[in-house]
Design an enzyme around this catalytic site. Structure first.
Site, PDB file in Angstrom:
ATOM      1  N   CYS A   2      15.682  -1.161  -3.809  1.00 19.44           N
ATOM      2  CA  CYS A   2      14.802  -0.469  -2.874  1.00 19.44           C
ATOM      3  C   CYS A   2      13.421  -1.118  -2.834  1.00 19.44           C
ATOM      4  O   CYS A   2      12.962  -1.706  -3.801  1.00 19.44           O
ATOM      5  CB  CYS A   2      14.623   0.979  -3.305  1.00 19.44           C
ATOM      6  SG  CYS A   2      16.158   1.844  -3.528  1.00 19.44           S
ATOM      7  N   ARG A  27      15.343  -8.407  -1.094  1.00 18.71           N
ATOM      8  CA  ARG A  27      15.722  -7.669  -2.298  1.00 18.71           C
ATOM      9  C   ARG A  27      17.081  -6.986  -2.130  1.00 18.71           C
ATOM     10  O   ARG A  27      17.669  -6.549  -3.114  1.00 18.71           O
ATOM     11  CB  ARG A  27      14.660  -6.619  -2.621  1.00 18.71           C
ATOM     12  CG  ARG A  27      13.291  -7.220  -2.868  1.00 18.71           C
ATOM     13  CD  ARG A  27      12.259  -6.152  -3.042  1.00 18.71           C
ATOM     14  NE  ARG A  27      12.511  -5.388  -4.243  1.00 18.71           N
ATOM     15  CZ  ARG A  27      12.038  -5.686  -5.438  1.00 18.71           C
ATOM     16  NH1 ARG A  27      11.278  -6.743  -5.589  1.00 18.71           N
ATOM     17  NH2 ARG A  27      12.309  -4.944  -6.481  1.00 18.71           N
ATOM     18  N   TRP A  77      18.545   1.026  -1.222  1.00 22.24           N
ATOM     19  CA  TRP A  77      19.791   0.457  -1.745  1.00 22.24           C
ATOM     20  C   TRP A  77      20.472   1.610  -2.471  1.00 22.24           C
ATOM     21  O   TRP A  77      19.981   2.093  -3.494  1.00 22.24           O
ATOM     22  CB  TRP A  77      19.460  -0.683  -2.704  1.00 22.24           C
ATOM     23  CG  TRP A  77      20.613  -1.490  -3.177  1.00 22.24           C
ATOM     24  CD1 TRP A  77      21.261  -2.483  -2.494  1.00 22.24           C
ATOM     25  CD2 TRP A  77      21.237  -1.418  -4.462  1.00 22.24           C
ATOM     26  NE1 TRP A  77      22.258  -3.023  -3.270  1.00 22.24           N
ATOM     27  CE2 TRP A  77      22.264  -2.383  -4.479  1.00 22.24           C
ATOM     28  CE3 TRP A  77      21.041  -0.630  -5.591  1.00 22.24           C
ATOM     29  CZ2 TRP A  77      23.087  -2.580  -5.570  1.00 22.24           C
ATOM     30  CZ3 TRP A  77      21.864  -0.826  -6.691  1.00 22.24           C
ATOM     31  CH2 TRP A  77      22.871  -1.796  -6.673  1.00 22.24           C
ATOM     32  N   ASN A 103      11.465   4.743  -5.269  1.00 18.68           N
ATOM     33  CA  ASN A 103      12.366   3.784  -5.934  1.00 18.68           C
ATOM     34  C   ASN A 103      12.654   4.308  -7.334  1.00 18.68           C
ATOM     35  O   ASN A 103      11.749   4.837  -7.985  1.00 18.68           O
ATOM     36  CB  ASN A 103      11.686   2.418  -6.109  1.00 18.68           C
ATOM     37  CG  ASN A 103      11.561   1.670  -4.813  1.00 18.68           C
ATOM     38  OD1 ASN A 103      12.030   2.108  -3.779  1.00 18.68           O
ATOM     39  ND2 ASN A 103      10.893   0.523  -4.864  1.00 18.68           N
ATOM     40  N   GLY A 104      13.857   4.108  -7.823  1.00 23.72           N
ATOM     41  CA  GLY A 104      14.183   4.551  -9.189  1.00 23.72           C
ATOM     42  C   GLY A 104      15.243   5.635  -9.154  1.00 23.72           C
ATOM     43  O   GLY A 104      15.877   5.876  -8.116  1.00 23.72           O
ATOM     44  N   GLU A 484      27.291 -20.301 -14.921  1.00 29.09           N
ATOM     45  CA  GLU A 484      26.289 -20.128 -13.871  1.00 29.09           C
ATOM     46  C   GLU A 484      26.814 -20.644 -12.518  1.00 29.09           C
ATOM     47  O   GLU A 484      26.601 -20.026 -11.482  1.00 29.09           O
ATOM     48  CB  GLU A 484      24.995 -20.851 -14.290  1.00 29.09           C
ATOM     49  CG  GLU A 484      23.880 -20.876 -13.256  1.00 29.09           C
ATOM     50  CD  GLU A 484      23.429 -19.496 -12.788  1.00 29.09           C
ATOM     51  OE1 GLU A 484      23.794 -18.486 -13.397  1.00 29.09           O
ATOM     52  OE2 GLU A 484      22.723 -19.442 -11.766  1.00 29.09           O
ATOM     53  N   LYS A 488      27.143 -18.374  -9.161  1.00 34.96           N
ATOM     54  CA  LYS A 488      26.523 -18.701  -7.877  1.00 34.96           C
ATOM     55  C   LYS A 488      27.560 -18.621  -6.757  1.00 34.96           C
ATOM     56  O   LYS A 488      27.314 -18.053  -5.697  1.00 34.96           O
ATOM     57  CB  LYS A 488      25.940 -20.127  -7.874  1.00 34.96           C
ATOM     58  CG  LYS A 488      24.650 -20.340  -8.590  1.00 34.96           C
ATOM     59  CD  LYS A 488      23.433 -19.729  -7.957  1.00 34.96           C
ATOM     60  CE  LYS A 488      23.215 -18.319  -8.350  1.00 34.96           C
ATOM     61  NZ  LYS A 488      22.700 -17.988  -9.637  1.00 34.96           N
ATOM     62  N   GLU A 491      28.679 -14.959  -5.988  1.00 32.35           N
ATOM     63  CA  GLU A 491      27.621 -14.134  -5.401  1.00 32.35           C
ATOM     64  C   GLU A 491      27.479 -14.339  -3.898  1.00 32.35           C
ATOM     65  O   GLU A 491      27.316 -13.379  -3.156  1.00 32.35           O
ATOM     66  CB  GLU A 491      26.260 -14.506  -6.009  1.00 32.35           C
ATOM     67  CG  GLU A 491      25.958 -13.890  -7.328  1.00 32.35           C
ATOM     68  CD  GLU A 491      24.532 -14.182  -7.738  1.00 32.35           C
ATOM     69  OE1 GLU A 491      24.200 -15.363  -7.947  1.00 32.35           O
ATOM     70  OE2 GLU A 491      23.743 -13.227  -7.831  1.00 32.35           O
ATOM     71  N   HIS A 507      44.165 -20.756 -23.202  1.00 33.87           N
ATOM     72  CA  HIS A 507      44.443 -19.506 -23.928  1.00 33.87           C
ATOM     73  C   HIS A 507      44.712 -18.356 -22.952  1.00 33.87           C
ATOM     74  O   HIS A 507      44.545 -17.200 -23.309  1.00 33.87           O
ATOM     75  CB  HIS A 507      43.276 -19.169 -24.858  1.00 33.87           C
ATOM     76  CG  HIS A 507      43.098 -20.196 -25.934  1.00 33.87           C
ATOM     77  ND1 HIS A 507      43.956 -20.300 -27.013  1.00 33.87           N
ATOM     78  CD2 HIS A 507      42.206 -21.208 -26.067  1.00 33.87           C
ATOM     79  CE1 HIS A 507      43.577 -21.317 -27.774  1.00 33.87           C
ATOM     80  NE2 HIS A 507      42.515 -21.887 -27.216  1.00 33.87           N
ATOM     81  N   LYS A 606      17.998  -8.149  -5.421  1.00 36.57           N
ATOM     82  CA  LYS A 606      17.259  -9.217  -6.098  1.00 36.57           C
ATOM     83  C   LYS A 606      16.873  -8.822  -7.513  1.00 36.57           C
ATOM     84  O   LYS A 606      16.990  -9.611  -8.434  1.00 36.57           O
ATOM     85  CB  LYS A 606      16.017  -9.586  -5.287  1.00 36.57           C
ATOM     86  CG  LYS A 606      15.198 -10.725  -5.873  1.00 36.57           C
ATOM     87  CD  LYS A 606      16.002 -12.011  -5.944  1.00 36.57           C
ATOM     88  CE  LYS A 606      15.249 -13.134  -6.627  1.00 36.57           C
ATOM     89  NZ  LYS A 606      16.165 -14.212  -7.050  1.00 36.57           N
TER      90      LYS A 606
END
Ligand code: M6R
Length: 611
Positions: A2, A27, A77, A103-104, A484, A488, A491, A507, A606
């Site tokens: 948010c 964000r 969000w 927000n929160g 990483e 990427k 995402e 394995h 974000k």
């Protein structure tokens, strides 16, 4: 996550709020809204989807030229309740005297809601946030700041909050606990925002609120109190980046811009921190004496996502260069596992945003247990930066794309320099340090060499853009880079991608390999390369096409793999940074080929300021 914007002053209020919201779009959000105080009433405008839809709605209903007023706005969000117009912020009380954006998460919202419902208050939305506006309305006794403070004392959870009221035109009350909020100071105007990116086009003078601060913001300035109504002083800070830093500057996406900025960003992380005379790295923010440094016998790195992967690379640096035992902890796991922290432990929270809820909680847990907490952050003035005993900044400039790129390479570079500082305090010789300094100084140039191969990497990416599953494998220093690289890709392209240690493949995961499942093998000419060749053979035997990162001039993979991405020759200390840049470009071009929304991928935010 948010975003909040607020404005009081002479400019057009809807235009200013919309400008701020657009700068927060990166964000991630699902709906947006604004509340405008005008002509003795509060006008509320909300919309699902993009801010551009909200702009159209505002233009159709009130016009964009509403000057000389007060307003608050929000990008939501969803956490409690689906993305919908009703659940979008602002939320208003029944008589439309108060409006809030939040927000929160309000953790005790259910019991507060029941109490309010018992008094006859009707809720419109499914959100936790709506309780705040009704509580404030209940607590109002002629003073808006006091009403907000009284209401917030009843609340458990986190908030960055902005409130306007018909009773106090020309005023916004802003409050924070656990969710960032800052006040921007202009000439005859003031702003509030949850992120400096929303303000930088208007003003560089800002005040970061602390937890439990409640601020009364008017066009002539700000007065800050705590929840007990006692005045508190907060310093004015200066945002040191240009408005252009939060614009695309001709690039198609922020992500590509940020990938391409890496030579400069890493250069900024290094600048002024390497000293040839002493053969050492130094950080102004870490003012520990050599004696104090020598007393640190263990390092715990706590982080999430990409920052955790950077931390995993950091572990190799500290172990190899300084012989210090290192644990890398997923920050949520660290906070809940009752970690063992001794007085000789240094905890390194690594966070681009400095606002990640789990990493922040890890900082508090570590500090509480007596650790020396040294944050590695990008965002100046962020909560993690402020709450940590020391903070080493990346100086990477704002990172807007949701997928973290330049922050990763700068984090790895800073961790390398930090490990060198610890190494010099122990067994690393002056000569070895000079060699390492020389290598670190080549990083910007080497990353540039990777960027120069953009079109070649794009061609490989296009070839595989239709795959639905990918594996990334690496060893040693490149194992975290494989993780990483896979992160990427998933995402931004929504392809199922998994990163594994190359030795782990057989394995279990090898069962999934077949001709439609490409494997990206990090096969740079580093210790472990021979074993990687065997792992590549295993993949080929299952018909998986192999795309290998290979050191320039190394011919051994020519007939072994399907495609090659060439990485400039460098040691294992530098290879994680340089190889990561190639994988970022690969993921970017795959996602572009698939027509994905690269800068705001679905379901992602974000900075993750909720648990
Ligand atoms: O701001 P932080 O570095 O603390 O964020 C941690 C993760 O949320 C973040 O790295 C996330 O994994 C990114 N989307 C990765 O691209």
């Amino acid at each position: 996550m948010c975003g909040i914007v607020g404005y009081v002053g002479l400019r057009s209020v809807p235009e200013t709020l919309l400008d701020g919201l657009k700068r927060l779009e990166y964000r991630g959000y699902d709906s947006s809204g604004m509340a405008l105080l005008n002509d003795g009433k509060i006008i509320e405008i909300k919309n699902i989807g993009k801010v551009i839809n909200l702009e159209k709605k505002a233009s159709d209903t009130v016009g964009l030229e509403l000057k000389n007023g007060t307003g608050i706005a929000h990008t939501r969000w969803a956490t409690h309740g689906f993305p919908s117009e009703i659940n979008a912020h602002p939320h208003l009380d029944a008589k439309h005297r108060f409006a809030i954006v939040h927000n929160g998460i309000i953790e005790n919202y259910q019991s507060l809601k029941t109490q309010l419902q018992e008094k006859g208050i009707v809720f419109k939305s499914e959100t936790d946030s709506e309780v705040l506006v009704h509580l404030i309305s209940e607590c109002y006794n002629g003073n808006l700041l006091e009403a907000v403070a009284t209401a917030l004392k009843k609340v458990n959870g986190t908030y960055g909050l902005a409130v306007i009221s018909l009773e106090s035109p020309g005023t916004i009350i802003a409050a924070r606990h656990g969710s960032p909020l800052l006040i921007g100071l202009g000439e005859g105007e003031s702003f509030i925002a949850s992120d400096a990116a929303a303000l930088v086009a208007f003003t560089r003078r800002v005040i970061y609120l602390n937890d439990h601060d409640v601020a009364q913001v008017t066009s002539s300035g700000v007065e800050i109190r705590n929840l007990d109504n006692i005045a508190v002083n907060r310093d004015i800070s200066k945002i040191d980046w240009e408005p252009g830093a939060v614009e695309k500057s001709g690039f198609e996406h922020f992500m590509l811009k940020e990938i391409c900025e890496q030579p400069e960003a890493v250069g900024n992380s290094i600048r002024g921190r390497l000293d040839l005379r002493s053969g050492n790295a130094h950080f102004n923010a870490l003012n520990l004496s050599p004696y104090e440094l020598s007393k640190i016998n263990r390092i715990v790195i706590a982080a999430c996502g990409t920052s955790m992967h950077a931390g995993m690379v950091g572990r190799y640096f500290f172990e190899d260069l300084a012989s210090i035992p290192v644990d890398v902890e997923q920050a949520a796991e660290f906070r809940y596992r009752n970690p063992i922290i001794q007085p000789d432990t240094m905890v390194l929270p690594v966070s681009q945003s400095g606002e990640t809820a789990d990493t922040l909680a890890a900082v508090r847990e570590a500090a509480n247990k007596g650790a020396i907490v040294t944050a590695i952050c990008n965002v100046v003035g962020s909560t993690i930066a402020r709450e940590s005993e020391h903070c080493i900044y990346l100086h990477a400039g704002p990172e807007i794309g949701v997928a973290s790129t330049k922050a990763f390479t700068c984090q790895v570079t800073v961790l390398l320099m930090l490990a060198m500082l610890f190494g010099r305090n122990r067994r690393m010789s002056y000569q070895n340090a000079l060699g390492l300094i020389a290598e670190i100084e080549t990083i910007p140039e080497l990353t540039k060499k990777v960027l120069d191969q953009r079109s070649g990497i794009e061609a490989v990416a296009k070839k595989y853009a239709e795959a639905e599953d990918f594996f990334y494998i690496g060893r040693g220093y490149l194992y975290p880079v494989a993780l990483e690289g896979a992160l990427k890709l998933k995402e931004i392209s929504y392809i199922h991608a998994e990163g594994y240690h190359a030795a782990e493949l057989k394995h279990g995961p090898i069962a999934l390999l077949e001709e439609n499942v490409p494997v990206v093998a990090l096969a740079n000419d580093l210790p472990g390369k021979e074993k990687m060749i065997s792992n590549i053979q295993e993949c080929r035997a299952r018909c998986s096409p192999v795309i290998a990162t290979v050191t320039a001039g190394d011919e051994s993979f020519k007939d072994l793999v399907s495609d090659i991405i060439t990485i400039p020759a460098c040691s294992q200390f530098i290879a994680p940074v340089v190889t990561a840049v190639a994988l970022q470009l690969f993921a970017y071009y795959v996602a572009k080929e698939r027509g994905c929304e690269i800068d705001q991928p679905r379901n992602l935010a974000k900075s993750v300021t909720v648990e």
